[in-house]
Scaffold this active site. Structure first.
Site, PDB file in Angstrom:
ATOM      1  N   HIS A   1      -1.759   0.228   7.046  1.00 62.17           N
ATOM      2  CA  HIS A   1      -2.355   0.694   5.762  1.00 62.17           C
ATOM      3  C   HIS A   1      -1.956   2.139   5.676  1.00 62.17           C
ATOM      4  O   HIS A   1      -1.477   2.813   6.676  1.00 62.17           O
ATOM      5  CB  HIS A   1      -3.804   0.547   5.874  1.00 62.17           C
ATOM      6  CG  HIS A   1      -4.378   0.569   4.377  1.00 62.17           C
ATOM      7  ND1 HIS A   1      -3.771  -0.156   3.269  1.00 62.17           N
ATOM      8  CD2 HIS A   1      -5.279   1.214   3.623  1.00 62.17           C
ATOM      9  CE1 HIS A   1      -4.332   0.084   2.177  1.00 62.17           C
ATOM     10  NE2 HIS A   1      -5.045   0.886   2.448  1.00 62.17           N
TER      11      HIS A   1
ATOM     12  N   ASP B   1      -7.797   5.827  -1.956  1.00 61.41           N
ATOM     13  CA  ASP B   1      -7.039   4.530  -1.501  1.00 61.41           C
ATOM     14  C   ASP B   1      -6.893   4.089  -2.944  1.00 61.41           C
ATOM     15  O   ASP B   1      -7.481   2.905  -3.380  1.00 61.41           O
ATOM     16  CB  ASP B   1      -7.797   3.323  -0.466  1.00 61.41           C
ATOM     17  CG  ASP B   1      -7.049   2.425  -0.177  1.00 61.41           C
ATOM     18  OD1 ASP B   1      -5.906   2.622  -0.552  1.00 61.41           O
ATOM     19  OD2 ASP B   1      -7.211   1.855   0.700  1.00 61.41           O
TER      20      ASP B   1
ATOM     21  N   CYS C   1       0.662  -1.151   0.015  1.00 61.38           N
ATOM     22  CA  CYS C   1      -0.009  -0.139   0.027  1.00 61.38           C
ATOM     23  C   CYS C   1       0.956   1.144  -0.074  1.00 61.38           C
ATOM     24  O   CYS C   1       0.395   2.295  -0.644  1.00 61.38           O
ATOM     25  CB  CYS C   1      -0.868  -0.064   1.208  1.00 61.38           C
ATOM     26  SG  CYS C   1      -0.133  -0.119   2.807  1.00 61.38           S
TER      27      CYS C   1
END
Lengths: 310, 664
Positions: free
Chosen positions: B464, B480, B420
């Site tokens: 994350h 995201d 991520c």
């Protein structure tokens, strides 16, 4: 609740008290011991009236009395008796020893050898003797008063703890008080007075009284109290080894007898407290931390430590 | 009776210490060994071995009644061991060195333990050792272990203080257990009411909080994927109302603004002690977070938090900051609005949200310029970037290849494999290059529902990173980029998303043959969560909450102290009353007798506790002859009723009558 029997017991106490002056407590303890079917050990100096007490009790209760003077050369057969060959009848005839009596005074028991001591003590435990394979019952009632001289221990064989345990009580007579002593000095010869003493009780009546002792009521709170005493003796650390269950039973039996002697159908804590020093005094020994204190002090501490149940 | 009361003296007048009995010493050695056992992992091996060797040797000496080492040897020995600790840790202060020194000196003390007094000192050293374990762990297993150690320690203490009571076998243990059970109400009162002070009262050693993994305040390629190897719990969440779906659970942590071409860093400081204003749209989510110690000041909250826990402030980027690092299990309640609209950007913020490192990553900048030339609307630019991630061959993996100096270019055009942080970093870089204000948000996403306890477990592996862009009209909007590459990461969690799930830690895996073991772990987690929520997280805030919940209103520590004293006295009174009642039985016979005794006691004629009814009333009769007749009748009657075979009702009434009429 008074009955002729209890009056009679009172009468015995008074009769004995007329000979042994100023020692009512010791007399009552001795009588309780007898009623509780236990044996009595008197530990005191010579001349304090140990023999007179035994003799007076025997006389008042109408018991067949024998005195055995223990010496270092006394043999078991001298106590128990032996079979002797009789020429005329061409057979062995048993000649009973002095133990075949209802009340025995074993004087200075610690001067005899352990072998002789144990012959007597076994007889006390089992109420019978076995001689040359034949078991002979001892008379009923069978009551031993043994005396010990605490001061002169040279040439003696002190009773081991396990043997001491066979005596229900150990008492001391002690010196008489001034008044009693004066009366003693002024009065007539004790022996003569003893000879004139009437028999106050028959063996059957004594037996009845002993049976009554077993029926004296013991309430649960009293047992609580008794158990607290036993527990304290075991766990407080003041004694080397606490009271055994046998000691507990002895205490209860003696307290019952004491209650009967005081015309009560039930045991009060006071009864336990009254007999406690005599019953446990010879069974307890100071713990390592309390060696400087006497057993008597510790026993009174034991009494003070346990509160009564309400 | 204290053990020192009956000290003997030798002939020379020197006090002879009362010796410690071997049995008491053995008990003591066992407890010390148990208390040191959890430290074995942290202590240097030589010290652990030394301690157990000395303890064992001391036990042998005690049993065989041999001589202890001479006294002159002890000082050099203590110095030597102290020096060993000093060399090992380069200090004698702090948690680790302190515990080591305590252990070492306890071992030395064992070598000079002769008397009762030394035994007492050792007991207190033992309690200190027990407490020192809590500096390392306060988990339920540790506490259970320490509780057991305390029971044994108390047994050892009993043995020492009552050496001659002839306690054998497990008797001291039973006694200790009984004492502890009796102390439980006091423990509970102290736990609930002892005023708790925010922050450590006496400053724990600095090294007490080392070795915590977790989010940091900077992000570089690989820093978040590193966390995915840890299935340690970061925090647990209990929702007050129905929980939002997993994909909405963005737990906001540090917001990162500054980029140096490789590393993102935070620069903001706390600004407000009130929540930063925004316009909520939609329903509120209320929840409580039970956070594990992180040694960081920030608290995690769902996007976007609209309330502040006590002693907490908020930065302009909606990040919660507490006044002190979270060094203990900490529970706080927040409410958030998952749908929102934020306000205008300041000039300063705009410039910071667009700032790029001076040079580097030219190809990414070219690509952004190209997009901007095609369609300059921010929404179109965001979509262009997401489309790139979605349609080109990008992979979501825990083990991405290393990146070069131009990390964004390298990732976008060469490796195309990342976790991520790679996607978020590249995305924000592209947006800033295209002129859209953007920033990185780190934190946690998702979590695992523990159906048994109805709460959410968020582990370190759920860490994350995502992005936020600022759009006119709407304000900061969460984007995201990971969801474009691996939508499963957001909808179902990490296990469903990564290409190589086998490298995930055990508790992050799903399904398979060891699923039952994971379920077992979840049950254990439930227990831990309750422990955290009700015991460890019971800090000053929860204490105030609880007390005001009980209707006390806001309380300060002074009132709390008073409440504690009142509660303790109350307990004492109840305890005494119970014992009293046992004494003042309801039995009419006993009550009458007690009334009679109490009356005489007021006149200075108290019954001794061991004095029987006849003996007592006889004494009364002696001292107060005018009372002799009624007193002795009462004594006799009470004795007969109490100790006799039957208690006829008439006699009981007679006793009641007599005692009522009795006037001392």
């Amino acid at each position: 609740m008074a009955s002729p029997l209890e009056d009679r017991l009172d009468w015995v106490v008074r009769q004995v008290g007329s000979i042994i002056l100023g020692k009512e407590r010791a007399i009552r303890l001795a009588l309780s011991c007898l009623l509780a079917r236990g044996h009595l050990l008197i530990e005191d100096l010579p001349g304090m009236g140990k023999t007179t007490l035994a003799h007076t009790l025997a006389r008042c209760l109408g018991l067949h009395y024998q005195r055995i003077q223990f010496t270092s050369d006394l043999l078991p057969a001298d106590i128990l008796g032996a079979a002797v060959y009789e020429r005329q009848r061409e057979t062995f005839i048993f000649h009973p020893g002095p133990i075949f009596a209802q009340l025995i005074l074993a004087d200075e028991i610690n001067r005899a050898t352990p072998k002789t001591q144990s012959a007597l003590l076994e007889a006390m435990e089992e109420d019978q003797v076995t001689i040359e394979g034949e078991t002979r019952p001892l008379p009923e009632p069978f009551f031993v008063i043994a005396t010990q001289n605490p001061a002169y221990q040279i040439g003696t064989f002190p009773l081991p703890e396990s043997q001491l345990d066979r005596f229900l009580m150990r008492i001391e007579l002690g010196y008489p008080d001034v008044k009693a002593e004066r009366f003693l000095l002024e009065g007539e010869d004790r022996r003569e007075a003893l000879g004139r003493l009437p028999v106050s009780m028959t063996p059957a009546q004594l037996h009845e009284a002993q049976a009554l002792v077993a029926g004296i009521h013991v309430a649960p709170p009293l047992l609580d109290y008794l158990q607290a005493l036993l527990t304290f003796s075991r766990e407080s650390g003041r004694f080397r080894g606490g009271l055994s269950p046998r000691a507990g039973l002895a205490l209860l039996r003696a307290a019952r007898a004491w209650a009967l002697l005081h015309r009560r159908g039930h045991v009060l804590p006071e009864d336990v407290q009254a007999v406690l020093p005599a019953v446990v005094g010879h069974r307890l020994h100071p713990g390592d931390d309390h060696l400087e204190q006497s057993t008597a002090d510790l026993v009174s501490q034991l009494l003070n430590a346990i509160p009564l149940p309400v | 009776m204290t053990p020192w009361n009956h000290k003997n003296r030798s002939k020379s007048g020197q006090p002879l210490v009362e010796p410690l009995m071997p049995l008491a010493l053995i008990w003591l050695l066992i407890t010390l060994a148990l208390a040191v056992a959890p430290h074995a992992g942290e202590l240097p091996v030589w010290l652990t071995l030394l301690f157990y060797a000395v303890a064992g040797w001391r036990g042998v000496i005690a049993v065989r009644n041999q001589a202890l080492p001479p006294r002159w040897l002890l000082l050099p020995l203590a110095l030597l061991v102290g020096a060993g600790v000093l060399i090992e840790y380069r200090t004698l202060l702090g948690r680790d060195a302190g515990v080591a020194l305590l252990t070492a000196m306890t071992a030395c003390k064992l070598l000079e333990t002769r008397g009762l007094r030394d035994g007492v000192v050792l007991v207190f050293l033992g309690y200190l050792l027990v407490m020192s374990n809590l500096l390392y762990s306060q988990e339920i297993l540790m506490v259970a272990w320490l509780f057991a150690v305390v029971v044994v320690m108390l047994a050892a203490q009993t043995m020492i203080y009552r050496q001659h009571a002839g306690l054998t076998g497990f008797a001291p243990l039973r006694l200790a257990g009984k004492m502890l059970v009796q102390a439980i109400p006091v423990m509970l009162i102290l736990f609930v009411l002892f005023p708790r002070i925010p922050g450590p009262l006496w400053g724990l050693p600095k090294d007490a909080y080392q070795g915590r993994t977790g989010l940091s305040e900077e992000m570089s390629p690989g820093s978040v994927s590193e966390l995915s190897k840890s299935d340690e719990v970061a925090f647990r969440v209990r929702f007050m109302n129905s929980p939002p779906p997993l994909r909405q659970l963005y737990w906001r942590g540090p917001v990162l603004w500054n980029f140096d071409g490789r590393k993102w860093t935070r620069h903001e400081e706390l600004q407000a002690n009130t929540p930063v204003a925004f316009t909520p749209e939609g329903a509120v989510v209320e929840y409580a977070v039970i956070m594990e110690p992180s040694n960081r000041r920030w608290l995690l909250a769902l996007d976007l938090p609209a309330s502040l826990p006590p002693r907490t402030g908020m930065t302009p980027s909606f990040q919660l900051l507490r006044d002190q690092p979270v060094n203990e299990v900490y529970r706080y309640e927040v409410h958030s609005y998952p749908a929102y609209r934020t306000g205008e950007l300041t000039t300063l913020e705009r410039s910071r949200a667009l700032r790029l490192p001076g040079r580097g990553n030219p190809r990414a900048q070219e690509l952004a310029a190209e997009w901007r030339a095609r369609d300059p609307r921010p929404e179109a630019l965001v979509n262009a970037a997401l489309t790139l991630f979605r349609e080109q061959a990008f992979y979501y993996t825990l083990t991405p290849p290393l990146l070069g100096v131009n990390s964004v270019d390298d990732f976008l055009f060469r490796t195309r494999q990342g976790f991520c942080e790679h996607y978020a970093s590249a995305f924000v870089f592209l947006m800033r290059s295209a002129g859209v204000p953007a920033r990185i948000v780190t934190g946690y996403q998702g979590g695992e529902r523990n159906a048994m306890g109805d709460y959410l477990i968020v582990r370190q592996a759920d860490a994350h990173a995502w992005a936020e862009v600022w759009l006119p009209e709407r304000g900061w909007v969460r984007v995201d980029p990971t969801s474009a590459v691996a939508p499963n990461r957001i909808h179902e969690g990490l296990y469903a998303a990564v290409a190589d799930p086998g490298s995930l830690p055990f508790l992050m895996r799903r399904g398979g043959s060891s699923e039952w073991l994971r379920q077992l772990a979840l049950s254990w987690d439930l227990l831990n969560n309750s422990w955290n929520e009700w015991v460890l997280a019971y800090g000053p805030d929860r204490q105030k909450e609880l007390l005001s919940g009980l209707g006390f209103g806001p309380v300060d520590w002074g009132e709390m102290t008073i409440a504690m004293i009142v509660a303790l006295s109350g307990f004492g009174l109840i305890f005494t009353a119970l014992r009293w009642r046992r004494r003042f039985a309801r039995d009419p016979v006993a009550r009458s007798w007690q009334r009679f005794c109490a009356r005489l006691a007021r006149r200075g004629l108290a019954r001794g506790p061991h004095e029987g009814p006849l003996a007592f009333t006889e004494r009364v009769a002696m001292q107060r002859p005018e009372l002799a007749v009624p007193a002795q009748e009462i004594g006799k009657l009470y004795g007969a009723l109490r100790y006799g075979p039957v208690a006829p009702a008439a006699a009981v009434r007679r006793l009641q009558q007599l005692t009522r009429r009795f006037r001392a």
